[in-house]
Motif scaffolding. Structure first.
Motif, mmCIF file in Angstrom:
data_model
loop_
_atom_site.group_PDB
_atom_site.id
_atom_site.type_symbol
_atom_site.label_atom_id
_atom_site.label_comp_id
_atom_site.label_asym_id
_atom_site.label_seq_id
_atom_site.Cartn_x
_atom_site.Cartn_y
_atom_site.Cartn_z
ATOM 1 N N MET A 50 16.706 29.236 42.620
ATOM 2 C CA MET A 50 15.645 28.913 41.870
ATOM 3 C C MET A 50 14.267 29.451 42.399
ATOM 4 N N PRO A 51 13.350 30.179 41.613
ATOM 5 C CA PRO A 51 12.342 30.732 42.116
ATOM 6 C C PRO A 51 11.331 29.882 42.580
ATOM 7 N N THR A 52 10.554 30.209 43.818
ATOM 8 C CA THR A 52 9.433 29.268 44.307
ATOM 9 C C THR A 52 7.978 29.715 44.093
ATOM 10 N N THR A 53 6.823 29.014 44.078
ATOM 11 C CA THR A 53 5.744 29.593 44.112
ATOM 12 C C THR A 53 5.400 30.554 45.014
ATOM 13 N N ALA A 54 6.071 30.309 46.299
ATOM 14 C CA ALA A 54 5.517 31.286 47.546
ATOM 15 C C ALA A 54 6.296 32.743 47.036
ATOM 16 N N GLU A 55 7.532 32.479 46.338
ATOM 17 C CA GLU A 55 8.196 33.975 46.067
ATOM 18 C C GLU A 55 7.515 34.647 44.950
ATOM 19 N N LEU A 56 7.184 34.000 44.079
ATOM 20 C CA LEU A 56 6.249 34.637 42.810
ATOM 21 C C LEU A 56 5.030 35.121 43.366
ATOM 22 N N LYS A 57 4.319 34.594 44.304
ATOM 23 C CA LYS A 57 3.025 35.107 44.794
ATOM 24 C C LYS A 57 3.419 36.307 45.711
ATOM 25 N N GLN A 58 4.419 36.175 46.363
ATOM 26 C CA GLN A 58 4.594 37.377 47.281
ATOM 27 C C GLN A 58 5.194 38.602 46.315
ATOM 28 N N ARG A 59 5.772 38.481 45.468
ATOM 29 C CA ARG A 59 6.293 39.529 44.370
ATOM 30 C C ARG A 59 5.301 40.179 43.819
ATOM 31 N N ILE A 60 4.166 39.319 43.345
ATOM 32 C CA ILE A 60 3.099 39.910 42.661
ATOM 33 C C ILE A 60 2.088 40.756 43.536
ATOM 34 N N GLU A 61 1.876 39.933 44.759
ATOM 35 C CA GLU A 61 1.137 40.638 45.670
ATOM 36 C C GLU A 61 1.898 41.947 46.327
ATOM 37 N N GLU A 62 3.050 42.024 46.449
ATOM 38 C CA GLU A 62 3.504 43.359 46.912
ATOM 39 C C GLU A 62 3.770 44.243 46.099
ATOM 40 N N SER A 63 3.979 44.142 44.529
ATOM 41 C CA SER A 63 4.187 44.996 43.582
ATOM 42 C C SER A 63 2.762 45.647 43.264
ATOM 43 N N ILE A 64 1.670 44.933 42.996
ATOM 44 C CA ILE A 64 0.485 45.270 42.525
ATOM 45 C C ILE A 64 -0.755 45.336 43.719
ATOM 46 N N ALA A 65 -0.894 46.579 43.684
ATOM 47 C CA ALA A 65 -1.709 47.131 44.727
ATOM 48 C C ALA A 65 -3.186 46.380 44.793
ATOM 49 N N GLY A 66 -3.476 45.662 45.897
ATOM 50 C CA GLY A 66 -4.652 44.828 46.436
ATOM 51 C C GLY A 66 -4.509 43.622 45.534
ATOM 52 N N ALA A 67 -3.647 43.129 44.777
ATOM 53 C CA ALA A 67 -3.459 41.893 43.835
ATOM 54 C C ALA A 67 -3.541 40.624 44.945
ATOM 55 N N SER A 68 -4.322 39.729 44.513
ATOM 56 C CA SER A 68 -4.244 38.331 45.133
ATOM 57 C C SER A 68 -3.856 37.407 43.911
ATOM 58 N N ALA A 69 -2.881 36.516 44.348
ATOM 59 C CA ALA A 69 -2.040 35.528 43.190
ATOM 60 C C ALA A 69 -2.202 34.264 43.699
ATOM 61 N N GLU A 70 -2.556 33.452 42.866
ATOM 62 C CA GLU A 70 -2.354 32.019 43.015
ATOM 63 C C GLU A 70 -1.344 31.320 42.249
ATOM 64 N N VAL A 71 -0.272 30.792 42.548
ATOM 65 C CA VAL A 71 0.765 30.449 41.844
ATOM 66 C C VAL A 71 0.929 29.012 41.732
ATOM 67 N N VAL A 72 1.117 28.262 40.599
ATOM 68 C CA VAL A 72 1.417 26.880 40.651
ATOM 69 C C VAL A 72 2.661 26.475 39.762
ATOM 70 N N ASP A 73 3.537 25.650 40.173
ATOM 71 C CA ASP A 73 4.853 25.293 39.446
ATOM 72 C C ASP A 73 4.373 24.362 38.384
ATOM 73 N N LEU A 74 4.398 24.597 37.343
ATOM 74 C CA LEU A 74 3.661 23.566 36.189
ATOM 75 C C LEU A 74 4.364 22.114 36.073
#
Lengths: 76, 136
Positions: free
Chosen positions: A1-25
């Protein structure tokens, strides 16, 4: 099951300079909301910005990630 | 002979071409089956917009072919004059900035709330018909 930390990490690693805040709704590990800020978004339409984030996850959207609600911003 | 997938794809293209404002959604405007679809319908209805809707649930190939055409992975998807405007997040954001009324070409009613109407929590399970009717 994906976690908020995993989603944040994938976004920040894939999009240069990105910062992400992820919440589980709903705490179920399948409906997420992400607020993503990246310099790369500058000059892009909302559709194009969201496509860049969805592209990080490919077929996982609609698969393990049932829903990913997005807010994208070019600068903090 | 074209494959069923090609026929669905052609039908989707025709629907997009023939309807100025077209929403692909889960369920129907009267009985949305997903909080995101419900919220998008609520934004359009609050503006008094006239729109056509396609339920993607009866056949998984509708969603598959639509996403292949639109390069957009999720449902709902709102098209205005042949162009993808966005899903629930973008439609809600555009409702709040006034861009949605502008792009559709309607005047927002005086009593329209500033915030996008929330039909249900985005993470909520699919609405049942009973729940939907209670809100009326």
């Amino acid at each position: 099951m994906p976690t908020t930390a995993e989603l944040k990490q994938r976004i920040e690693e894939s999009i240069a300079g990105a910062s992400a805040e992820v919440v589980d709704l709903n705490g179920g590990g399948d409906h997420f909301r992400a607020i993503v800020t990246a310099p790369k978004f500058a000059g892009l339409s909302r559709i194009e910005q969201h496509r860049l984030v969805y592209a990080v996850f490919g077929p996982d959207i609609g698969g393990p990630i049932h829903a990913l609600s997005l807010v994208t911003r070019a600068a903090a | 002979m074209s494959t069923p997938e090609q026929q669905i794809s052609t039908a989707i293209k025709e629907a997009i071409a023939e309807n100025d404002v077209l929403l692909f959604m889960k369920g129907t405007p009267e009985a949305p089956r997903c909080g995101f679809s419900a919220r998008t319908v609520a934004a359009l209805e609050t503006l008094g917009a006239t729109f056509a809707a396609v339920d993607v649930l009866p056949d998984p190939r509708i969603r598959q072919e639509l996403s292949a055409l639109s390069n957009w992975p999720t449902i709902p998807q709102l098209f205005v004059r042949g162009e993808l405007v966005g899903g629930c997040d973008i439609v809600s954001e555009m409702y709040e900035t006034g861009e949605l009324a502008e792009v559709i070409g309607v005047e927002a009613p005086d009593d329209a709330p500033d915030r996008a109407p929330v039909a249900s929590e985005p993470g909520a399970p699919p609405l049942t018909i009973e729940n939907n009717l209670q809100g009326r």
